[in-house]
Motif scaffolding. Structure first.
Motif, PDB file in Angstrom:
ATOM      1  N   ASP A 189      -8.110  -1.752   0.848  1.00  0.00           N
ATOM      2  CA  ASP A 189      -8.432  -0.565   1.035  1.00  0.00           C
ATOM      3  C   ASP A 189      -7.289   0.371   0.500  1.00  0.00           C
ATOM      4  O   ASP A 189      -5.937   0.303   0.840  1.00  0.00           O
ATOM      5  N   THR A 190      -7.839   0.648  -0.786  1.00  0.00           N
ATOM      6  CA  THR A 190      -6.818   1.450  -1.110  1.00  0.00           C
ATOM      7  C   THR A 190      -6.506   2.907  -0.384  1.00  0.00           C
ATOM      8  O   THR A 190      -5.453   3.336  -1.033  1.00  0.00           O
ATOM      9  N   SER A 191      -7.069   3.447   0.239  1.00  0.00           N
ATOM     10  CA  SER A 191      -6.293   4.364   0.915  1.00  0.00           C
ATOM     11  C   SER A 191      -5.548   4.338   2.084  1.00  0.00           C
ATOM     12  O   SER A 191      -4.838   5.161   2.212  1.00  0.00           O
ATOM     13  N   LYS A 192      -5.162   2.731   2.348  1.00  0.00           N
ATOM     14  CA  LYS A 192      -4.432   2.875   2.911  1.00  0.00           C
ATOM     15  C   LYS A 192      -2.676   1.955   2.077  1.00  0.00           C
ATOM     16  O   LYS A 192      -1.748   1.442   2.532  1.00  0.00           O
ATOM     17  N   GLN A 193      -3.247   1.627   0.529  1.00  0.00           N
ATOM     18  CA  GLN A 193      -1.622   1.282  -0.638  1.00  0.00           C
ATOM     19  C   GLN A 193      -0.983   2.735   0.669  1.00  0.00           C
ATOM     20  O   GLN A 193      -0.479   3.974   0.363  1.00  0.00           O
ATOM     21  N   THR A 194       0.402   1.706   0.267  1.00  0.00           N
ATOM     22  CA  THR A 194       2.600   1.848   0.692  1.00  0.00           C
ATOM     23  C   THR A 194       2.688   2.107  -0.841  1.00  0.00           C
ATOM     24  O   THR A 194       2.278   1.234  -2.067  1.00  0.00           O
ATOM     25  N   THR A 195       3.867   2.766  -0.947  1.00  0.00           N
ATOM     26  CA  THR A 195       4.574   3.072  -2.278  1.00  0.00           C
ATOM     27  C   THR A 195       5.879   1.996  -1.770  1.00  0.00           C
ATOM     28  O   THR A 195       6.107   2.537  -0.965  1.00  0.00           O
ATOM     29  N   GLY A 214       4.018   5.723   3.135  1.00  0.00           N
ATOM     30  CA  GLY A 214       2.565   5.925   3.165  1.00  0.00           C
ATOM     31  C   GLY A 214       2.524   6.470   4.625  1.00  0.00           C
ATOM     32  O   GLY A 214       3.240   6.428   5.394  1.00  0.00           O
ATOM     33  N   ALA A 215       1.420   7.557   4.231  1.00  0.00           N
ATOM     34  CA  ALA A 215       0.282   7.445   5.398  1.00  0.00           C
ATOM     35  C   ALA A 215       1.417   9.202   6.033  1.00  0.00           C
ATOM     36  O   ALA A 215       2.067   8.927   7.299  1.00  0.00           O
TER      37      ALA A 215
END
Length: 640
Positions: A189-195, A214-215
């Protein structure tokens, strides 16, 4: 500007023989003459007298004259600066020995062993450092690589590129093969992707830590790397494969010994995507410390019961301060500094972390039941932005264990910068108030606390190999030096300071480079250390980024990849000369500055006593020398 007397703007003047006031005899010198208006001077030729301008021309005239005056001041300043720069000694420019031509501007670069890893469009490339030839290009991404790390593990190299999506991948480079271990933070899920912001691999490659964001949250993931399993699988694939399945022979012989010729070995590098290596073991997740709030404990006994085995002692989390006390303190603070708090403040950025893997020492001992090879990290040290505390986490744990710190080192001010030495023996913590705390991790005690000059705040810290100055030349001890360290501190005002500490004598700070206010273009903005030659190279503001390959004599410049060799550069060749001190010279008086003060006094007295026994008639001369030496030691001790 002004008009002659015959113009239309002519102003009516008094007759030449008349004045507004009584006629007085002028003083004998011109400097004593009163500075009266032009109209009060009697001895003025009417034909040469000028009339003042009417408004608004008089105001325009003043503005034009002011503009000319300021322009002339700027011209004089620039001429003086140009003359001062031309009088300075111009550095010698050494051309590069080789150049790697790239199709596009590289985004990042890392160096390990004899290889250069360059991140760019859709992946990264591997170049041989000496032949300047590309030996492999891994370009299997849809986005560019923005940053890359490379860690030397001896015969292997761990490569960690980060793409534009913030996904970090771990590669294992061994002999002729490149293997993908894992995409650490890739999700479906790209909306939950972290950096991934930062990563660090322990000395020896047993552990790896990744700082993820992320988030609106940030945390540190710690993994244990099964490098022994990787090495065993690649060297003996028949022992790790299923005996019921037929082993497919690879096209390239990856089981043979490494070729002696690096160019011959480089020609066979390939990506082995069909070989799956064991995944890293996830052991710990560390989050920033929570803000200190009111206590939930009902009695002090509950507070002490919460602190089991002194874990977390000093973090400020377990206390007996109530919410009402915090609110009262906040009201007093807001009332005292109301005029500063009423203005608009920028939103504080998300906290980040600086972390290190620490080796076993007197401070961090491995449990007796744990069997681990020597040189394996046992503790993770970390400090967060705007935090006063340096936290210590044991690496001997599993994911089921609670991630509480085993130790906390509190500081008087928030920690701004920190640095660990290459040998993991010394640690420097620089606080926001300009105070430095120096730790000897090997021996387990602080070397002391030192304060930078007023107005100087630490920007970066760089360790130097310990040296002694003998006859104007730096001399480096051959053997290991205990409880003696030197480092340079680059401050935010572009000044450079040398910090020295030796045993219990306390640290000293001396200025190497003062702030260059006259030449802002020559101000230091970064400092680069050369580990093998034990020196530092300050970089002016206009210089590009430099990189050196550890263990080699090559210098890289990230504009178009230039490769320079110190063996052909006279400057670097002189720096690279290894001037060492034999251990026997350290034990005698050849280098007295290497000995403690008490030892030097003892040896001097012994030497004087032996001379006095041989020449008793020179007793007064010996006593005079002894008194003179004692005074010199007192002055030296006073300076320290």
């Amino acid at each position: 500007m002004s008009f002659p007397r015959g113009s239309q703007t002519q102003k009516i003047k008094h007759p030449i023989g008349t004045r507004k006031g009584p006629l007085e005899v002028p003083p004998p010198t011109e400097k004593d003459w009163p500075k009266d208006d032009e109209e009060d001077h009697v001895l003025v030729d009417p034909d040469e007298e000028l009339d003042s301008l009417p408004q608004p021309y008089r105001m325009i005239n003043k503005l034009v004259n002011l503009l000319f005056d300021r322009s002339w001041e700027i011209i004089e300043e620039r001429n003086a600066l140009r003359e001062a720069e031309s009088s300075q000694i111009q550095p010698t420019v050494y051309p590069p020995l080789g150049e790697i031509q790239l199709n596009k501007m590289p985004n990042c670069m890392a160096v390990s062993q004899d290889y250069v890893f360059i991140g760019g469009a859709k992946g990264f490339s591997i170049y041989n450092l000496y032949s300047a030839k590309q030996i492999y290009a891994w370009e299997k991404l849809e986005v560019d690589v923005t940053s890359i790390w490379a860690t030397d593990l001896g015969n292997e190299i761990l490569i960690a590129p980060v793409d534009e999506m913030g996904i970090i991948r771990l590669f294992y480079f061994y002999k002729e093969g490149l293997y993908l271990v894992k995409a650490i933070n890739e999700v479906d899920d790209t909306s939950k992707q972290t950096t991934c912001i930062k990563m660090e691999i322990s000395q020896g490659g047993d552990f790896a830590a990744f700082l993820l964001q992320g988030a609106g949250d940030i945390w540190l993931d710690v993994y244990k790397l099964p490098k022994e399993t990787w090495l065993k699988k690649l060297e003996h694939p028949q022992l790790t494969s299923n005996p019921k399945t037929k082993v497919r022979q690879p096209q390239l012989n990856t089981l043979g010994p490494i070729s002696a010729d690096p160019l011959e070995m480089d020609a066979n590098v390939s990506f082995k995507g069909d070989i799956k290596l064991s995944l890293p073991v996830y052991i710990m997740k560390i989050k920033p410390p929570k803000p200190v709030t009111g206590t939930t404990f009902k009695s002090p006994l509950e507070v002490f019961a919460k602190i089991k085995d002194c874990y977390g002692l000093g973090s400020g989390q377990n206390h007996f301060i109530k919410d009402s006390q915090w609110e009262q303190q906040a009201e007093i603070f807001n009332a005292s500094y109301k005029k500063y708090l009423d203005r608009e403040w920028e939103e504080e950025p998300l906290s980040t972390a600086t972390f290190y893997f620490l080796l076993p020492s007197c401070l961090f001992a491995m449990p007796t039941e744990v069997k681990s090879p020597s040189g394996m990290a046992c503790v993770l040290g970390i400090h967060w932005t705007r935090s006063h505390n340096f936290f210590l986490y044991s690496l001997n744990r599993t994911l089921k264990d609670k991630a509480d710190p085993e130790g906390v080192w509190p500081c008087a001010a928030p920690i701004a910068v920190s640095q660990l030495s290459c040998s993991s023996s010394y640690l420097v913590l620089a606080c926001e108030d300009g105070v430095l705390t120096l730790w000897d991790l090997a021996k387990g005690f602080p070397l002391g606390v030192a304060a930078l000059p007023q107005g100087c705040f630490c920007q970066s810290i760089h360790f130097l190999k310990y040296f002694l100055v003998h006859k104007g030349q730096n001399m480096y001890p051959e053997g290991p030096v205990k409880s003696q360290m030197k480092c340079v501190v680059l401050c935010t005002d572009a000044s450079l300071h040398l910090v020295e500490a030796s045993g219990t004598q306390g640290p000293t700070i001396s200025v190497l480079v003062e702030r260059c206010s006259s030449f802002p273009r020559m101000a230091l903005c970064a400092l680069w250390t050369w580990p093998s030659v034990k020196s530092s190279v300050p970089l002016p503001l206009r210089e590009p980024f430099l990189w050196r390959s550890p263990g080699s004599q090559c210098l890289l410049c990230l504009q178009t990849i230039h490769v320079s060799c110190s063996e052909a550069c006279p400057l670097l060749e002189n720096i690279s000369k290894n001037c060492t001190i034999p251990q026997r010279d350290l034990d005698n008086m050849a280098f007295p500055q290497a000995l403690p003060l008490e030892k030097r006094c003892e040896r001097f007295l012994q030497k004087s006593y032996r001379k006095l026994e041989k020449n008793p008639e020179k007793e007064e001369e010996h006593w005079a020398r002894l008194q003179k030496y004692s005074l010199s030691l007192q002055r030296e001790n006073f300076k320290k």
